[in-house]
Design an enzyme around this catalytic site. Structure first.
Site, PDB file in Angstrom:
ATOM      1  NE  ARG B 319      -4.169   0.167   1.713  1.00 49.26           N
ATOM      2  CZ  ARG B 319      -5.257   0.609   1.093  1.00 49.26           C
ATOM      3  NH1 ARG B 319      -5.426   1.903   0.872  1.00 49.26           N
ATOM      4  NH2 ARG B 319      -6.195  -0.211   0.681  1.00 49.26           N
ATOM      5  CD  GLU B 727      -7.129   2.671   6.474  1.00 50.85           C
ATOM      6  OE1 GLU B 727      -7.944   2.338   5.591  1.00 50.85           O
ATOM      7  OE2 GLU B 727      -6.067   2.077   6.670  1.00 50.85           O
TER       8      GLU B 727
END
Lengths: 494, 818
Positions: B319, B727
């Site tokens: 990621r 997030e």
């Protein structure tokens, strides 16, 4: 406990209020850190005001031995309200998104409720500049909302510092602030408000013996000194902000603890012609209220000393008694040329604070002695400041702390007293710097010279709070900062 | 508009309501796992024996002295494990180790009648260690070639051509710290065994299914013998995605061996010294711009500090690579990743999951290069935004890139940025000892688990005969408001008031095979499943209502607890219709399921479209820095963030604000310090308590904090048009760091480029100010170099293992990460 008595029978003297509460099934108060840093365990206790009434006072339940609550009144989040009958503080927090995970919330509720009931809160006084903001312009301008004179006080008089010892990891605090600032005045039939008029329960002498030792709270100083003579290794406990950390974090178990927090002889505050005497067992919050601005340097130090939750318990006697090099009162008290009043069965003696510390956590205090008071000579110097270097503005431990007290006469420094913390094994006076200033002009050139001297004071260390280089560097800039501040003040004054 | 995203009239979603448990939170009535201990008769308490070495072999472990301590019931060691002695999904985390891999590693656990007895017992256990050489810093690991897991490589375009033709080339290095989760509630599990050998574990876990899996394989039992429940968590932030399993397994093992309930709760220092954290990273980079400041090429090597075991380090690194572009079009890209193996806690998921680390690298590059390019950072950033038709370095088309520009413009306007920039310039000109700066940064964050299989969810919805509704789903509540949103989704889909619906705690025997509540995906996935279950019930009730109302089933409308005909007329109360349906023997409950469509990802090639969509946001932060100390204040923050059509605005605003402050904590204040010396305490976490590891407090809250949700932001592919929120806003905090950099630079001459350490503590800012004024180089930083060659990022060796495709990994018994 929330209006009903609960027995302490069978409780070990090393048990904290928090562990006891949770064992009783009152699980609203939480353990987040067990060292008085997060406030998730905050509760309210009934404590005396300067007058004859009660002040609901929020403290960290994780730090204080439950034995110290014998005969006292305690309120927790469960006692304030119920899910179907919320207390005003609980209602504001709930509807404004003041809780997310909810774990810190009961502690916030108690800290906020104590401020909600604070005498005089609803009549906001003239704005006082935040002492920690020295160096920033004190006046607000229209397009300058961050510097509003009172950006840490709500329109309802709510002092955000009341929540400085409560940590929330979820919300970012804005909704909690909004909830605090939305609170009105307590209703006429509010039982907790009604309680304020009467005195809190008297502190009673008590003794709790258990497997790990004894907690004894004597009724007066004579009895305390006699206990101390019998148990020279006894630990003196007042606000317990150190005791709790020792018990919870370091696994210490105290064979004999003497509770001195409520001894009347240690709770006096008097302002005489030639000195101010502060009882060693007054909480810092009580000292702050009692002095009411009469010692400006202390007023600059208080908001930077830990948090309101800690200041509601911690005492000057405790701060000096531990002998820590990073306590926040010594640099201020050194600059004020304070004297420590030591009492023993043989009587009292006074020691200048500058002579009190002898080594790392070592002092001149003898076996059988306790700190009864601190005496600050009058008159006070007119230029004072307290600089604290730390990572966080609220509730942090000093990397470097500096107390300044200067007398200026027609632009000349006639007297300089500078106390330092965090730069040596003990708090120290910056004697060379003082000498470099006294008798000389309070000018940029002299200050620059003296600042170079101050940079070399002490023997700073590297640790996780700061590097030695940064400690040295900020020692070197502290005087420059003070000079810049006094220049600004003179400009504003003119 | 898709069926998934379309909202009915008068929906309960979109209403601004408090957290479903708010009244329980504020009264202290809300129960967390440890609150159950006092309510559980005969419970035992577990305490670890933690090793005092960063790396050592255990040569002798004698628990017998502990058994002499009054109140000690049992000491759990490796010999007690009936199944597999491993708590990790990669089989590299022995539950009871023979080799100590980090300072504080638990080597065995003591059970006592009281926590005090267990604590004293743990002090009595005798352990002999043979200390071994240790690697504590990422630098030491790189030097030693100590890596673990796959080494991903992402490439697009022609990297050398990109540099060859560029007007400006810079290179540098950047090392930045990790972050402790510091959820207020530490790890906790309580386990008990019933008369039939069934294990019931209550755990503070974001991933009950995986907790169940690990407990089962440690105990050597099938999954149906283990039930895991999570009432709620006092914060998770990713720290309870994979880390709770071992603790749950210890409690379960203790319970099976003693027949009594066992509580394992870590105190703060145990939690901080034993559980994983956000990965710190080291980055080497080269970057090329054209003469107008447009990015031409980026070549970087990211090395994450994985700690002692893999945990989730591989997907975190993937990621990070997938977010190194943030919101910027970079035509030629080459990024390599690798995971250092060090003798520290095993670093793990933390809100953003590598995304923040990848994005921090590019934002740091832009912040350092802007003065060199002579372009205002606000202009430099906006000039490089993606536009329609462009795709990410891993090949996913960037949908709705205009939303970044819209957010940017809105912040410029509502934040009155131009005026304030002028005010700041005037302030700085008249203030020698303090300087202000305002910086803006964007966020583009991909939503979905990179690992495609995790993008599924289940729900169970019961409608009782009286019309009341009980829902359960696979997601866990950690304060993010997931349960609140799920109640709103159910009420909306069923057309009933919110008060009709109740939610039961997350349990693996209600909804099986769930994914972690992570990757911001909780509402997207579980919302889809809850909606599916409710729609099944509605379809059945529609037929009943059509008969009763005498209308075509398609014309029946369910709204606000009444069932009627489209266009008005007589209605039937919901409860009456439900009751009638019961007597007609209509099934009134349903299991719902959801899988995110349209995802594909090749983890070996680092190519595909792993994300359902991107979340966007923009922040502007203004700071003031004191020359004498480096201390600073966050004066004002303005944010516009894209959450689609919000399911629950109060919840979403709270997520944006909380994530921002948490991100600012990571970047400015929170300072993980490990003992890197050669003393015996080497490898010890020096900041292992709230007194030494400082979280943001009230004093770090922005003094003015304006947060707006982007309007007209319908997301076609997600439940009721919403977007994930957990997030992405954390990364809005880059604006704080960039503002600090610019304020420090303002102490120097115009065009000063400043290297700023991370976290940017007052000390770090102080050194940055000194650097700007031409003084000493700040410690911890490698200066940026202009022109080639400068820093040349390390390239992987020929034998470096790529990230293997998940399909291969899934064939193994190992469980997969996010």
């Amino acid at each position: 406990m929330n209006g009903a008595p609960r027995a302490l029978d069978g409780t070990d003297p090393s048990t904290t209020i928090l562990d006891w509460l949770r064992a009783q099934g009152l699980t609203g108060a939480k353990e987040g850190c067990a060292e008085g840093e997060c406030g998730a365990c905050s509760i309210m206790v009934a404590r005396p005001t300067e007058g004859s009434g009660t002040q609901w006072t929020a403290i960290n339940a994780c730090l204080v031995p439950v034995a110290a609550l014998d005969g006292q009144e305690v309120v927790t989040s469960e006692g304030l309200g119920r899910p179907d009958a919320l207390h005003p503080v609980q209602r504001e927090m709930a509807v404004r998104g003041g809780s997310q995970c909810g774990y810190c919330t009961p502690g916030f509720i108690c800290s906020m409720a104590a401020e909600y009931y604070r005498e005089g809160r609803c009549a906001p006084t003239a704005a006082t500049p935040d002492p920690s903001q020295n160096g920033h312009e004190p006046a607000a301008t229209a397009n300058d909302p961050g510097n509003a004179p009172d950006h840490e006080h709500g329109p309802n008089g709510f002092d955000l510092h009341a929540l400085s010892g409560n940590l929330c990891r979820c919300t970012g605090y804005r909704p909690i602030r909004d909830a605090a600032y939305a609170l009105g005045a307590p209703a006429d039939d509010d039982p907790y408000a009604a309680r304020l008029a009467a005195a809190p329960p008297a502190a009673r002498a008590t003794r709790l013996d258990g497997a790990t030792g004894t907690y004894a709270r004597p009724g007066d100083l004579t009895e305390a000194l006699s206990l101390l003579a019998d148990h020279p290794d006894a630990v003196l406990v007042a606000g317990a902000t150190d005791w709790g950390v020792e018990v919870n974090i370091r696994g210490a178990r105290t064979p004999f603890a003497i509770g001195i927090d409520r001894l009347p002889e240690l709770r006096t505050l008097s302002v005489g012609d030639d000195s101010v005497e502060i009882g060693a067992a007054l909480s810092l919050s009580e000292v702050e209220r009692g002095l009411a601005g009469r010692v400006p340097l202390l007023d600059k130090m208080f908001p930077q000393f830990a948090s309101r939750l800690i200041r509601n318990g911690a005492t000057i006697g405790g701060n000096l008694g531990t002998g820590s090099p990073i306590g926040d009162t010594p640099p201020a008290l050194l600059a004020l040329e304070a004297l420590v009043v030591l009492a023993s069965a043989d009587g009292e003696r006074e020691v200048p604070l500058a002579d009190y510390f002898t080594g790392y956590r070592q002092t001149v205090k003898r076996e059988g002695e306790l700190i009864r008071a601190v005496r600050i000579p009058l008159p006070l110097s007119e230029v004072t400041a307290f600089h604290k270097i730390a990572k966080r503005r609220f509730d942090d431990i000093s990397s470097v702390a500096v107390g300044f007290a200067l007398d200026l006469r027609e632009g000349v420094v006639t007297k300089a007293r500078i106390g330092l913390g965090g730069v040596a094994a003990t708090p120290i006076r910056a004697l060379a710097t003082e000498a470099a200033l006294e008798g000389r002009a309070w000018s940029a050139d002299v200050v620059r010279e003296a600042a170079a001297v101050m940079r070399a004071e002490g023997t700073p260390m590297d640790d996780h709070r700061a590097s030695a280089a940064y400690r040295t560097a900020t020692l070197g800039t502290a005087l420059l900062k003070l000079h810049a501040e006094t220049a600004t003040q003179q400009e504003v004054g003119a | 508009m898709s069926a998934l995203s379309e909202r009915p009239a008068n929906p309960v979603v979109g209403q601004e309501i408090p957290h479903e448990a708010a009244s329980l939170h504020v009264t202290g009535e809300a129960l967390y796992t440890d609150d159950l201990a006092v309510r559980t008769h005969g419970i035992l308490h577990a305490h670890p024996v933690q090793a005092p070495h960063a790396h050592a072999r255990i040569t002798r472990l004698d628990p017998s002295p502990a058994l002499e301590v009054p109140g000690v019931v049992r000491v759990l060691t490796a010999e007690d494990v009936p199944g597999v002695n491993d708590a990790g999904v990669k089989h590299d985390e022995p539950l009871f180790p023979s080799e100590v891999m980090f300072f504080g590693h638990a080597v065995c656990w003591v059970l006592g009648e009281t926590l005090e007895a267990a604590r004293l017992g743990s002090l009595a256990v005798e352990v002999d260690y043979e200390p071994l050489p240790s690697l504590v810093t990422v630098h030491e690991a790189i030097e030693a070639g100590s890596f673990q897991g796959g080494q991903p490589h992402m490439e697009r375009g022609d990297i050398e051509a990109g540099f060859a033709g560029a007007a400006h080339v810079y290179s540098g290095e950047f090392e930045f710290a990790g972050q402790e989760h510091f959820y207020l509630e530490t790890h906790c599990s309580i386990a008990l065994v019933d008369e039939n050998g069934q294990i019931f574990v209550q755990s503070s876990t974001q991933h009950p299914t995986e907790t169940q899996d690990i407990v089962a394989h440690v105990l050597g039992l099938p999954s149906h013998a283990v039930t895991v429940q999570c009432l709620r968590m006092g914060g998770g932030f990713g720290g309870k995605e994979m880390q709770p399993h071992g603790y749950a397994a210890i409690a379960a093992l203790g319970s099976t061996l003693t027949g009594r309930p066992v509580r394992l709760r870590l105190n703060r220092t145990q939690d901080m010294t034993m559980s994983g954290k956000r990965h710190g990273f080291h980055a080497q980079w080269r970057v090329a711009f054209d003469d107008t400041g447009r990015l031409q090429a980026l070549d970087a090597t990211l090395t994450s500090d994985g700690g002692w075991s893999l945990d989730l380090s591989e997907p975190v690194l993937a990621r990070a690579l997938c977010h190194i572009d943030n919101a910027y079009w970079i035509p030629n890209v080459r990024v390599n990743g690798r995971i250092a193996k060090t003798h520290k806690t095993s670093q793990t998921a933390f809100r953003g999951f590598g995304g923040p680390q990848g994005m921090l690298v590019i934002e740091d590059i832009l912040g350092r290069c802007a003065p060199q390019l002579g372009i205002d950072p606000i202009e430099l950033r906006s000039r490089n935004f993606y536009v329609d038709g462009q795709s990410t370095p891993y090949g996913q088309p960037v949908r709705h890139p205009e939303r970044v520009a819209i957010c940017w413009e809105q912040v410029l306007t509502t934040g009155d940025v131009a005026t304030r920039k002028a005010d700041i310039a005037a302030y700085n000109a008249s203030h020698e000892h303090s300087k202000r700066a305002l910086a803006m940064t964007p966020v583009k964050f991909g939503i979905s688990f990179n690992f495609t299989s995790f993008n599924q969810a289940g729900a169970l919805v019961h409608v009782y005969k009286d019309g009341s509704v009980l829902i359960t789903h696979g997601g866990t509540e950690m304060g993010q408001g997931l349960h609140t949103k799920m109640l709103q989704v159910a009420a909306t889909t069923l057309g009933v008031p919110l008060s009709t619906v109740r939610l039961a705690p997350t349990r693996t025997d209600k909804v099986p095979n769930t994914s972690a509540t992570a990757a911001s995906s909780g509402a997207d996935l579980n919302g889809g499943a809850v909606k599916d279950a409710c729609e099944q019930i509605i379809e059945r009730l529609r037929a009943v209502a059509a008969g009763r109302l005498g209308v075509h089933p398609a014309d029946v409308r369910f709204s606000d607890g009444h069932v009627g005909k489209v266009g008005g007329g007589a209605t039937v109360p919901w409860a009456d219709l439900v009751n009638q349906a019961y007597f007609q023997r209509i099934q009134l409950w349903a299991a719902g399921f959801y899988r995110t469509e349209g995802l594909h990802w090749d983890s070996s090639a680092m190519h595909g479209s792993p994300f359902k969509y991107f979340s966007y946001g923009v922040a502007a932060s203004e700071v003031e820095v004191d020359e004498f100390t480096g201390a600073y204040r966050l004066r004002q923050v303005d944010i516009v963030h894209d959450v689609g059509d919000s399911l629950s605005p109060l919840v979403d605003i709270g997520q944006v604000e909380g994530a921002f402050v948490q991100g600012a904590g990571w970047l400015t204040l929170e300072d993980l310090r490990w003992d890197e010396s050669d003393r015996p305490s080497r490898g010890r976490l020096a900041t292992q308590a709230a007194s030494t590891y400082k979280l943001p407090s009230f004093s770090e809250m922005p003094e003015v904090f304006n947060v707006a949700l982007l309007e007209r932001a319908h997301e076609d592919g997600a439940v009721y048009g919403s977007k994930a929120v957990g997030e992405p806003p954390l990364m809005l905090a880059f604006s704080v760091r960039e503002a600090l950099r610019e304020a420090a630079a303002a102490f120097g001459p115009a065009g000063t480029s400043v290297d700023l350490a991370s976290p940017a503590t007052p000390e770090a800012v102080f050194w940055a100010v000194q650097e700007a004024r031409g003084g000493a180089e700040p410690p911890h930083m490698t200066a940026m170099v202009e022109g080639a060659p400068g820093v040349v990022p390390d390239q992987p060796g020929a034998d470096a293992a790529p990230l293997r495709p998940r399909s291969e990994q899934a064939a193994q018994p190992a469980r997969a990460g996010t």
